[in-house]
Every structure is written in structure tokens, then in C-alpha cells.
Design a protein around this motif. Sequence first.
Motif, PDB file in Angstrom:
ATOM      1  N   THR A 189       0.832  -1.209   0.000  1.00  0.00           N
ATOM      2  CA  THR A 189       0.000   0.000   0.000  1.00  0.00           C
ATOM      3  C   THR A 189       0.869   1.262   0.000  1.00  0.00           C
ATOM      4  OG1 THR A 189      -1.895   1.088   1.065  1.00  0.00           O
ATOM      5  CG2 THR A 189      -0.236   0.146   2.513  1.00  0.00           C
ATOM      6  N   TYR A 190       0.202   2.413   0.085  1.00  0.00           N
ATOM      7  CA  TYR A 190       0.892   3.714   0.088  1.00  0.00           C
ATOM      8  C   TYR A 190       1.543   3.957   1.446  1.00  0.00           C
ATOM      9  CZ  TYR A 190       1.172   8.855   0.490  1.00  0.00           C
ATOM     10  OH  TYR A 190       1.577  10.137   0.728  1.00  0.00           O
ATOM     11  N   VAL A 191       2.838   4.182   1.447  1.00  0.00           N
ATOM     12  CA  VAL A 191       3.594   4.290   2.697  1.00  0.00           C
ATOM     13  C   VAL A 191       3.165   5.510   3.522  1.00  0.00           C
ATOM     14  CG1 VAL A 191       5.534   5.527   1.611  1.00  0.00           C
ATOM     15  CG2 VAL A 191       5.932   4.170   3.665  1.00  0.00           C
ATOM     16  N   GLY A 192       2.747   6.580   2.864  1.00  0.00           N
ATOM     17  CA  GLY A 192       2.325   7.787   3.583  1.00  0.00           C
ATOM     18  C   GLY A 192       1.070   7.548   4.411  1.00  0.00           C
ATOM     19  N   ALA A 193       0.230   6.634   3.965  1.00  0.00           N
ATOM     20  CA  ALA A 193      -0.957   6.284   4.754  1.00  0.00           C
ATOM     21  C   ALA A 193      -0.530   5.497   5.990  1.00  0.00           C
ATOM     22  CB  ALA A 193      -1.934   5.473   3.912  1.00  0.00           C
ATOM     23  N   LEU A 194       0.373   4.532   5.810  1.00  0.00           N
ATOM     24  CA  LEU A 194       0.861   3.758   6.958  1.00  0.00           C
ATOM     25  C   LEU A 194       1.478   4.700   7.999  1.00  0.00           C
ATOM     26  CD1 LEU A 194       2.571   0.698   5.177  1.00  0.00           C
ATOM     27  CD2 LEU A 194       0.294   0.800   6.225  1.00  0.00           C
ATOM     28  N   GLU A 195       2.247   5.679   7.518  1.00  0.00           N
ATOM     29  CA  GLU A 195       2.892   6.589   8.473  1.00  0.00           C
ATOM     30  C   GLU A 195       1.874   7.477   9.198  1.00  0.00           C
ATOM     31  OE1 GLU A 195       6.549   8.322   7.268  1.00  0.00           O
ATOM     32  OE2 GLU A 195       7.359   6.363   6.769  1.00  0.00           O
ATOM     33  N   ALA A 196       0.812   7.836   8.524  1.00  0.00           N
ATOM     34  CA  ALA A 196      -0.250   8.609   9.192  1.00  0.00           C
ATOM     35  C   ALA A 196      -0.963   7.754  10.243  1.00  0.00           C
ATOM     36  CB  ALA A 196      -1.250   9.143   8.167  1.00  0.00           C
ATOM     37  N   PHE A 197      -1.219   6.502   9.903  1.00  0.00           N
ATOM     38  CA  PHE A 197      -1.902   5.608  10.846  1.00  0.00           C
ATOM     39  C   PHE A 197      -1.000   5.247  12.035  1.00  0.00           C
ATOM     40  CE2 PHE A 197      -4.098   3.805   6.815  1.00  0.00           C
ATOM     41  CZ  PHE A 197      -5.159   4.688   6.917  1.00  0.00           C
ATOM     42  N   ASN A 198       0.297   5.091  11.766  1.00  0.00           N
ATOM     43  CA  ASN A 198       1.224   4.545  12.773  1.00  0.00           C
ATOM     44  C   ASN A 198       1.168   5.262  14.115  1.00  0.00           C
ATOM     45  OD1 ASN A 198       2.176   2.483  11.218  1.00  0.00           O
ATOM     46  ND2 ASN A 198       4.039   3.560  10.549  1.00  0.00           N
ATOM     47  N   GLU A 199       0.948   6.579  14.080  1.00  0.00           N
ATOM     48  CA  GLU A 199       0.930   7.342  15.334  1.00  0.00           C
ATOM     49  C   GLU A 199      -0.144   6.818  16.284  1.00  0.00           C
ATOM     50  OE1 GLU A 199       0.652  11.567  14.589  1.00  0.00           O
ATOM     51  OE2 GLU A 199       0.704  12.006  16.732  1.00  0.00           O
ATOM     52  N   LYS A 259     -11.733  -0.881  12.202  1.00  0.00           N
ATOM     53  CA  LYS A 259     -12.306   0.475  12.168  1.00  0.00           C
ATOM     54  C   LYS A 259     -12.222   1.070  10.773  1.00  0.00           C
ATOM     55  CE  LYS A 259     -13.583   2.823  16.089  1.00  0.00           C
ATOM     56  NZ  LYS A 259     -12.703   3.600  16.936  1.00  0.00           N
ATOM     57  N   ILE A 260     -11.075   0.881  10.123  1.00  0.00           N
ATOM     58  CA  ILE A 260     -10.831   1.535   8.839  1.00  0.00           C
ATOM     59  C   ILE A 260     -10.362   0.509   7.811  1.00  0.00           C
ATOM     60  CG2 ILE A 260      -9.233   3.112   7.619  1.00  0.00           C
ATOM     61  CD1 ILE A 260      -9.280   4.943  10.034  1.00  0.00           C
ATOM     62  N   ILE A 261     -10.943   0.592   6.615  1.00  0.00           N
ATOM     63  CA  ILE A 261     -10.414  -0.143   5.458  1.00  0.00           C
ATOM     64  C   ILE A 261      -9.827   0.910   4.529  1.00  0.00           C
ATOM     65  CG2 ILE A 261     -10.959  -1.651   3.515  1.00  0.00           C
ATOM     66  CD1 ILE A 261     -13.583  -2.394   5.127  1.00  0.00           C
ATOM     67  N   TYR A 262      -8.534   0.846   4.314  1.00  0.00           N
ATOM     68  CA  TYR A 262      -7.877   1.852   3.477  1.00  0.00           C
ATOM     69  C   TYR A 262      -7.597   1.261   2.102  1.00  0.00           C
ATOM     70  CZ  TYR A 262      -4.355   4.967   1.557  1.00  0.00           C
ATOM     71  OH  TYR A 262      -3.663   5.809   0.723  1.00  0.00           O
ATOM     72  N   ALA A 273     -20.490  -1.444   5.240  1.00  0.00           N
ATOM     73  CA  ALA A 273     -21.760  -1.159   5.922  1.00  0.00           C
ATOM     74  C   ALA A 273     -22.099  -2.284   6.897  1.00  0.00           C
ATOM     75  CB  ALA A 273     -22.874  -0.988   4.897  1.00  0.00           C
ATOM     76  N   LYS A 274     -21.948  -3.524   6.432  1.00  0.00           N
ATOM     77  CA  LYS A 274     -22.309  -4.681   7.253  1.00  0.00           C
ATOM     78  C   LYS A 274     -21.461  -4.748   8.524  1.00  0.00           C
ATOM     79  CE  LYS A 274     -22.684  -9.740   7.049  1.00  0.00           C
ATOM     80  NZ  LYS A 274     -22.505 -10.927   6.201  1.00  0.00           N
ATOM     81  N   TYR A 275     -20.166  -4.496   8.375  1.00  0.00           N
ATOM     82  CA  TYR A 275     -19.265  -4.671   9.516  1.00  0.00           C
ATOM     83  C   TYR A 275     -18.908  -3.343  10.193  1.00  0.00           C
ATOM     84  CZ  TYR A 275     -18.906  -9.502   8.046  1.00  0.00           C
ATOM     85  OH  TYR A 275     -19.196 -10.806   7.719  1.00  0.00           O
ATOM     86  N   GLN A 276     -19.637  -2.273   9.825  1.00  0.00           N
ATOM     87  CA  GLN A 276     -19.444  -0.969  10.465  1.00  0.00           C
ATOM     88  C   GLN A 276     -17.994  -0.515  10.474  1.00  0.00           C
ATOM     89  OE1 GLN A 276     -21.532  -0.804  14.199  1.00  0.00           O
ATOM     90  NE2 GLN A 276     -23.298  -1.871  13.361  1.00  0.00           N
ATOM     91  N   ALA A 277     -17.419  -0.537   9.295  1.00  0.00           N
ATOM     92  CA  ALA A 277     -16.060  -0.003   9.136  1.00  0.00           C
ATOM     93  C   ALA A 277     -16.129   1.219   8.224  1.00  0.00           C
ATOM     94  CB  ALA A 277     -15.157  -1.062   8.519  1.00  0.00           C
ATOM     95  N   VAL A 278     -15.160   2.112   8.386  1.00  0.00           N
ATOM     96  CA  VAL A 278     -15.041   3.249   7.477  1.00  0.00           C
ATOM     97  C   VAL A 278     -14.132   2.842   6.326  1.00  0.00           C
ATOM     98  CG1 VAL A 278     -13.969   5.532   7.195  1.00  0.00           C
ATOM     99  CG2 VAL A 278     -15.408   5.073   9.187  1.00  0.00           C
ATOM    100  N   VAL A 279     -14.567   3.096   5.105  1.00  0.00           N
ATOM    101  CA  VAL A 279     -13.668   2.931   3.959  1.00  0.00           C
ATOM    102  C   VAL A 279     -13.048   4.285   3.640  1.00  0.00           C
ATOM    103  CG1 VAL A 279     -13.469   2.381   1.498  1.00  0.00           C
ATOM    104  CG2 VAL A 279     -15.005   1.043   2.958  1.00  0.00           C
ATOM    105  N   ILE A 280     -11.715   4.365   3.675  1.00  0.00           N
ATOM    106  CA  ILE A 280     -11.042   5.546   3.125  1.00  0.00           C
ATOM    107  C   ILE A 280     -10.689   5.187   1.684  1.00  0.00           C
ATOM    108  CG2 ILE A 280      -9.095   7.146   3.253  1.00  0.00           C
ATOM    109  CD1 ILE A 280      -8.909   6.643   6.216  1.00  0.00           C
TER     110      ILE A 280
END
Lengths: 395, 395
Positions: free
Chosen positions: A123-133, A163-166, A192-199
Motif C-alpha cells: 500500500t501507500y507508505v504515507g498512509a501507513l505513516e499517518a496511521f502509525n501514530e 475500524k478503517i479499510i484503506y 456497511a455490514k461490519y461498520q467499518a469506514v472505507v477511506i
Amino acid sequence: MIPTFSHRINQDSSSLDELFKLSAQANKISFAGGYPDPNLFPKDELKRAFEKRINDESNDLFQYRTVTGYEPLRQKIASSTKKMGFDCSSEEIMLTQGAQQGIKLLSSLFLDDHDGIAVEAPTYVGALEAFNEHLPKYYEIPMEKDGMDLETLENTLQHNKIKIIYTIPNFQNPTGYCMSTIKRKRLAALAAKYQAVVIEDDPYRELRYEGSALPAIKSFDRTGNVITLGSFSKILSPALRCGWLIASPEIVKQLSSLRLSYDCQSSNVLLESIDQYLGENSIEKHIDHLRRAYRLKMQTMLTCLEDELPTDCSFSHPQGGFFIWVTLPQGCDAAILLKQTNIVTFLEGSSLFANSSPKNYIRLNFTGVSLSEIKKGCADLGEAIKYSLVNQFAI
Amino acid sequence: MIPTFSHRINQDSSSLDELFKLSAQANKISFAGGYPDPNLFPKDELKRAFEKRINDESNDLFQYRTVTGYEPLRQKIASSTKKMGFDCSSEEIMLTQGAQQGIKLLSSLFLDDHDGIAVEAPTYVGALEAFNEHLPKYYEIPMEKDGMDLETLENTLQHNKIKIIYTIPNFQNPTGYCMSTIKRKRLAALAAKYQAVVIEDDPYRELRYEGSALPAIKSFDRTGNVITLGSFSKILSPALRCGWLIASPEIVKQLSSLRLSYDCQSSNVLLESIDQYLGENSIEKHIDHLRRAYRLKMQTMLTCLEDELPTDCSFSHPQGGFFIWVTLPQGCDAAILLKQTNIVTFLEGSSLFANSSPKNYIRLNFTGVSLSEIKKGCADLGEAIKYSLVNQFAI
């Protein structure tokens, strides 16, 4: 003595940081970064747009404005979503400092420590770094040619709290793969079924060089679980630092409060100038121009890779975007390979996986380099791989 | 159903948000915001600077650049610190999206959940909102006319683990008070002794209308514990979204990694245009112009308050900055007062304290309003206070 850093901080140099350094090495041909071709920026049109707004005396261009950003620009973006398959109003849009800020704000809004996040692998490394915190628990979902493997995703959702599907549905960074319409629809239903946010991170959408545009995942969203990010960075200029986020008005409101404490707001000078550009020019025509130029670069790189790489390498054949993803022969280590090239740099794939770090992948960017650089760089890469294979067997 | 927000998120509307709304009420005279006077923006000079950079063909103005920001601008800021009493190099500077982003990044770098933070009481609400995400334990340090009460601070440092001391030494927001040199020196020593970071938030430094400039707290820093924030928002324009952060190269490096995941970088278009402005113009001359105009506004507001407010009100007499701090008579409630004014809005003081929320303070901004608005607004305010007092005794 200063106090210690937060335990959330990874004190190793960040991968994004390394990437910017790799991209900036003098005398090298860089396939490493994700830079657009600066020769394709619509400089004259942007100049005129800036000049016009700056010279408009009736306007407090230089004052503080609202946190969600210049309303007419939000309206223009809202009306552009029709072609993505859904309607939206300007209250559902917040202008962000690049799409990167959207990822960061959404992380902060939704994540508690150790929350589960499903990410494509790679995946995109910048997303991982944002999530990592937020110290997440990552679940890697393998990439397939038609997008992430939804069997694995559903299995993951069934057995874990996510919580999040990226996802990057179009011309994914780094693989270049595109999620099929049927998977987009099913992904929205699963969220919707599993109440997760898709980014739904979608900076490359307009940069399709073959085939037809697919509807956004958000077009299948009936519950408000899908949040879509877009950006002018790849289609106009990254220095405009303007992305956007599309979510329900309630989420936009909450993100606005958060945003105020992050950096108050985007620059009104930039936002109004972009709005002026869009009012005066056909961005579609500009994007057509980009598509032609980038299509040629992509095809050139694909041909060169076909010619130069050993037959036990494979690589993706994207229909758009910025990247080609190369699978090196078994036993070939991308980190060692990077030292064995003479003139070309690229991005090792190992940092692009949330949990694993397979050594035999590399990401190649074709947009930021010229056709002759593509040819020279691919030849250098091919030689280095061949040398590395010989060397491996010599050991 | 979307998942719940992080437990860090305060779902009540943010105070900053309320502030922007208050400032934007039509047909009202707003003493509420912290807006500079848009008539004082050096528009012609900024226009020329933008035009020059935009028209420089030799330059990839619109491309991605480094995360710390345009080097020549960092150099100019570095050489301006001499007059603040210390030397620094461009590697000690990171350009930020306003000083607000500096506060946010430092919070993320240093704070673990429930860490102690010493803040002036009252203080800048945007700092509290940036810290809040980290669920800090706040220690209120009372403001005195010569800056925060260092006896209380030392006592707090002795008995508690404090990670960050947050202060606005010059023309504090909201009181307008200025920290004395002797306190600045002692504060730096205390931070070193007790291993705390001082965030010296200094956006109003240049806006001194009386007396002489004092050395920065950082000029007394021998251990690297003091990090100074500055901004062009109040002296050039907030829409340039350009602040800066001065810290050791190690801290700047770590913040750079963090920054990449927040929003990648500032807009190079803005940074280079500011650099062009500074190269072509005397910002000192522009600031002199601001000082004359704002001095007159401040003096006008002070005179009006003297004339219009009941004698049992008191208010600060700042030597610079943007704000005057009014102590209402005992029993007078700022929230009720805000409803009793006809044409003027202001900021209730209660949201500006980290732990307590005293009701009898209000903050008045004088820079964003005209002289006649100051006169009318103060008369309205005076009447409302008198009405409120009569009303109170009637009950």
C-alpha cells in the motif's frame, strides 16, 4: 536535557523521508518518487489565474477564511462527482492540505490505540505513516489484479474489529492495479455490514490511459461509511497543496474542529487561484494532454522492461496512474539491487507492507522522468538484476 | 452505521470554531476574532512578489519540494533571530502551516497520554485544542502583568512531571501581558532543571507599540529545551499560511518525519513568494506602518474603555499585540453579556482557561476593526455591562 519523545514516535528515519531523499539524488535517474512531470504543469494558465485573483481589489484574498475552504471551489468539486457515480453538495466537502492531510485527519477522528485497520498489501507508505501514530493493529489484504482480495477482507472483518479499510481503488500505489466495479460494490456493502469506514484514496482517478472510468466506491455507499479523498497534486500541481475529502456533513463538521487545531485552514490565495483556473480553463482538456504524455511514458517503460528485464521478473501492466510494480526473481533482494544500479534509483517494496517485508519487489515511477531516462534507467535496472542473479548463484 | 469516533475527540463544537463563527456574524462589530486589518496587508508588494516568482521560467515553482521548506526563506528567518538574542542556522528551522501547526507537531512529538502541561491561565485556545487530543493533565499558571507566575510554575515543576510549558511571552493572547526579561531567563533555567520543553509561541513579537523589544526565552536556552514559534500571519498575511519553528536539528529532523505524514509540506508557491517579498521590500518598514496603525487602534480602544466601562471593570494596558483583556465586575457573566450587546461581539474568557472557567472575563481584539467601530463597539459594550449590573441587582 529535553524530555523523551512520545512512545508513538518511531525514531528511525521515516520511509517517506527516505523516498524524498532518493528522489533528490543528483546525477541519478529517479524512478523512486511519485512526482508529476513539471513540464506538464499548466504554468501559463496557473500564472493567469494567480494574477487575476491577486489583482482583484474587491477581494480580501489575503485574510483568514473558513476552515472547510473557499465555497465556490467546493461547489465545483461537488458538481464533478456526478461522473464518479454519486451526487454531493459543498457541505460534504472539506478542502485539505493535499490528500495526505485527509488521511491524517480521518486517522485522528476514528482511531483509538490498537484499533484494527485493513490495508492493501502492498500500500501507500504515507498512509501507513499517518496511521502509525495511533499504534494500529494492521491486517494485510493481498492485492489482486482486480483490486484487494475481498475473501480475505471479509474473513478479516468477520473475526476482528476493523475500524478503517484503506484502499486506493484506481491505479493503486504501488501496484498500479485497479479495483473492478463488482469489488467496489461489494466493498461498500461489507463496510456497511461490519461498520467499518472505507477511506477511498483516489488521487489518480483522472489519470486513466486505457479503458473506461469506473464508478467510485462511494457511489455504492448507502450508509455514509465511505469517505473519498481526491487531490489536485497529480493533475494540476503538488505545490498548490490542495486535496479534498468527501464525507457526510456531520463528519465534515467534526473534522473541521480537528483541522482548526492542526493548521487552522488552507491558504485562501491558493484555493481562490485554483478556483480561478477552473473557471477559465478546461481542466478536462489539460488532463487529456496529461493522459497522452503519461500513456507514452508508461508504454515506453513497459516495453523497456519487457526488453531489459530477465524473463523470471514480472511486472504489472497498469491502465493509468504513476507506477509499475516489479516482482524480482526469487532470492533477489531489492535493497542489495539498489546498491548495484549505476544510475537509476527506485523504491524498495519492503517498506510498503504493513506487517510483512518481502524483499523481492520494487516500485517504478514513470511520470517524473523523460522517455530517454526511462530507456537508460530500465537498461541499468536490467543489468543490475542480471548481475545480482549471477552473483547470487556464485555465492 | 459508521464506527464511533476516537475517545480523544470532543464532540462538542470547538471553541476555535465558535470564534470563527462569532467573527463572521454579519451586521456586528467583531472584537471577537484575532484578525489583522486587511487594509494593512502590503497587497501591491505581495502581488509583485507572486508575479515575479510565477513568471520565473527557470524555476520548478509548482513541483514538490523539501519538507522543511524553501531553504533561502529559512536562511532569512535564521538571520533574523540575532535581534531576538540568539544565533541559529537554517537547519534549525522548519517552515510550518502557520504557527498552529508547530504547536500540533510538537504536541505529537512529545506528548504521551495524560502527560503534564503547564499553561498560562488564561491562554490561547488553539493551543489547548491542539494539546487536548493527547488527553493531557493541565496545570494552570496564573498570568501576572510581567508574565506567568514563576513561583507557581516552579512549585508545579517540583511536584509533578511536566513535559511541556506553553507560553506566549510577548503581548500574550488573551491578556496582552509581556513577560519580563528576568522571568524569561528564569523560565529557561527552570525548563532545563526540570527537563521540560518550553514552547515559546511568539506571533506578536514584532507588533510592539511601546517600549523596547525583549530577548527571546530561547536566547537564555543552553540545553535545547526551548522551541520558538513565529509566523507571518500577523505581520504579512494569514492566507500565506506560513509560520516557522526553531529547534535543534535533531528535533527538526524528527518533526520532519512526522510532518510528512500530516500534510507532506507547505506550498512552495507561497514560500518562494514570501521569500521574493522579503528580498525586494523592507519588512521592517512595513511593520513600522503596522505599528503606527495598530498603536492608534489600541489607544483608541483603551480611551473608549476608560470612558465607557463602569469603574468596577478593569482591563489590561498592553504594549503591543492584538488584544485587551477585560475583568468584568464580580457577578457579571460574560456569556449573558454577549447576548445583551446590540452590535458588538467579543470572546468570552471562560473557554481560555485549561481547567477553570471563570465567567467574568472577556477578550477584545482591536486590530481587525476600524476606529469608528472601536468607538461604537465600546459604547455598546459599556451599556450592556451597565444594564447587566442593574439587572443583576434587580434580581
